[in-house]
Design an enzyme around this catalytic site. Sequence first.
Site, PDB file in Angstrom:
ATOM      1  N   LYS A 173       0.851  -1.193   0.000  1.00 29.52           N
ATOM      2  CA  LYS A 173       0.000   0.000   0.000  1.00 29.52           C
ATOM      3  C   LYS A 173       0.885   1.240   0.000  1.00 29.52           C
ATOM      4  O   LYS A 173       1.640   1.480   0.934  1.00 29.52           O
ATOM      5  CB  LYS A 173      -0.906   0.039   1.228  1.00 29.52           C
ATOM      6  CG  LYS A 173      -1.983   1.124   1.077  1.00 29.52           C
ATOM      7  CD  LYS A 173      -2.753   1.385   2.360  1.00 29.52           C
ATOM      8  CE  LYS A 173      -2.121   2.440   3.210  1.00 29.52           C
ATOM      9  NZ  LYS A 173      -1.972   3.765   2.586  1.00 29.52           N
ATOM     10  N   GLY A 224       7.395   4.897   7.748  1.00 28.70           N
ATOM     11  CA  GLY A 224       6.473   6.016   7.964  1.00 28.70           C
ATOM     12  C   GLY A 224       6.752   6.675   9.302  1.00 28.70           C
ATOM     13  O   GLY A 224       7.867   6.576   9.839  1.00 28.70           O
ATOM     14  N   THR A 228       2.594   6.056  13.840  1.00 27.61           N
ATOM     15  CA  THR A 228       1.992   4.943  13.080  1.00 27.61           C
ATOM     16  C   THR A 228       2.735   3.647  13.390  1.00 27.61           C
ATOM     17  O   THR A 228       2.114   2.591  13.545  1.00 27.61           O
ATOM     18  CB  THR A 228       2.047   5.232  11.563  1.00 27.61           C
ATOM     19  OG1 THR A 228       1.625   6.559  11.324  1.00 27.61           O
ATOM     20  CG2 THR A 228       1.186   4.266  10.778  1.00 27.61           C
ATOM     21  N   GLU A 246      10.691   1.342   9.870  1.00 26.01           N
ATOM     22  CA  GLU A 246      11.610   2.449   9.561  1.00 26.01           C
ATOM     23  C   GLU A 246      10.835   3.731   9.832  1.00 26.01           C
ATOM     24  O   GLU A 246       9.897   4.052   9.101  1.00 26.01           O
ATOM     25  CB  GLU A 246      12.038   2.389   8.081  1.00 26.01           C
ATOM     26  CG  GLU A 246      12.859   1.175   7.715  1.00 26.01           C
ATOM     27  CD  GLU A 246      14.243   1.184   8.353  1.00 26.01           C
ATOM     28  OE1 GLU A 246      14.693   2.235   8.831  1.00 26.01           O
ATOM     29  OE2 GLU A 246      14.866   0.107   8.388  1.00 26.01           O
ATOM     30  N   CYS A 280      13.698  11.424   5.407  1.00 29.68           N
ATOM     31  CA  CYS A 280      13.850  11.037   6.812  1.00 29.68           C
ATOM     32  C   CYS A 280      15.279  11.280   7.297  1.00 29.68           C
ATOM     33  O   CYS A 280      15.519  11.371   8.489  1.00 29.68           O
ATOM     34  CB  CYS A 280      13.471   9.574   6.985  1.00 29.68           C
ATOM     35  SG  CYS A 280      14.390   8.506   5.877  1.00 29.68           S
TER      36      CYS A 280
END
Length: 484
Positions: A173, A224, A228, A246, A280
């Site tokens: 997804k 993400g 989450t 991650e 990130c």
Amino acid sequence: MEKIANYINGKLVNPNSGQYIDNFSPVNGRVYSLTPNSGKRDVVAAFKAAKKAFSLWGQSTKQYRHDWMIKLADAIDDCEKELAKAESFDNGKPLWLAKTVDIPRCSANLRFFATAILHFDSKTHDMDGSALNYTLRPPIGVAGCISPWNLPLYLLTWKIAPAIAAGNTVVAKPSEITPYTAFLFSKICQKINFPKGVINIVHGHGDTAGHEIVKEADVVSFTGGTETGKIIASTVAKSFKKCSLELGGKNPTVVFADCDFDMSVKTAVKASFLNQGQICLCGSRIFVEKSIYKPFVKEFLKKTKKLTVGDPSKKNTDLGAVVSKQHLQQILSKIKDAKDNGGKIIIGGKALSLGGRISSGYYMAPTIIENTQYTDPINQEEVFGPVVTIMPFNSELEVVKMCNHTNYGLAASIFTNNLSRAHRVAAKIHFGLVWINTWLLRDLRIPFGGMRQSGLGREGGYHSLNFFTETKNVCLKIENNNNI
Ligand code: NAD
């Protein structure tokens, strides 16, 4: 309006509910396509296809999987221009960046793991001739791969590639904020007749489609936000399935007085603002040794002033749009908090209204904040935008303390020409990736990932292949024969 489709069992299909989510382009702030708002039934259908495909793909030879993955990588390269344009429009990143980094990395991810699996090996432990232990690494089953919006197709393929190379099948997804290139990727898979059911892509929100994927999958790979990640970790805890996380970061850039000054300033500017600061690994806390603090800030400011924020499709654009209106507002609110805490904005600090066809897009001036304390929220919370703080430090001991004062531990950069200092500081700071005199120099074989609240597990090279396989030891007793 174009409707994006799910990709299940080799077919492009609409969501069962018939519901869609508006897909905005941050470039002009307009809805330009519709994303399937998938739910449980879509996810279950994708898993059914993936499970069926696993019985063949999981038993196939490494060479067979390699050949298909190379075919897919070639097909991605053939669509490079279209994919780059789509990624830039969907995400807001400069087109040159999508062309030089994002899309080439998608095919590179597939090529890298297609080849890696041919070289994958396992260990044998010989018990002095009385027994042999050998390790098998079978695939696990159906992998759930969930990725964020900042490097949409790059990170989606970074997960899909090792999963399928190892013999798993996948239900993936992409972020509902940047779904478009995953849709184009589905079309490419379909066009080359990639074995059906091996890769399935379900679009939708995280707490619905994403949550169902996490529940159904045999193994979960997630990139993400940290919050989450916590939800996903608690979901998988009930079934003990393997899970790689991650997550976010609050990365320091440490500049010592004995550095190569020009290179350090140039690299720190890049580490601050590339992809609008939405990587990130971006360095958002810059610590500069006191004796060079003033000249460093002066030069850093000069270089930042020269950056062009503008239409992502233009060659001279350094920073495109940030990903969404909501994200822009979050960035601005963090800047306001920093100001309220005494922070001094020396450049930027505001959204930009650009004219012409991009007048309603989400643009943000690169922002530098001085006068903050390393303990302030602006130096603790991830902003994930073109915003950095600069702070002076007096000693190695002090800067190590400042760097480590965060719940995160993803990446850090150190600039110094003193070799011993570089090693000392690298060893003392708690970050999974440390660069010395560089930033974002990536080797796909290295262990990639963060410590503490930046994640769990490592990706890259054999780390990814190990993650997507089970470890099975087989012990074979060898009978003694005294006659030979
Ligand atoms: P996010 O956590 O909001 O969403 C990431 C993905 O998870 C999306 O596909 C989303 O739909 C899905 N999701 C959301 N809730 C879910 C749930 N309950 N169950 C299952 N899936 C769910 O993150 P984002 O805003 O898309 O991305 C930005 C974040 O990603 C930043 O924190 C950034 O640091 C991080 N990031 C980390 C790395 C890394 O390698 N460590 C790389 C890129 C981005």
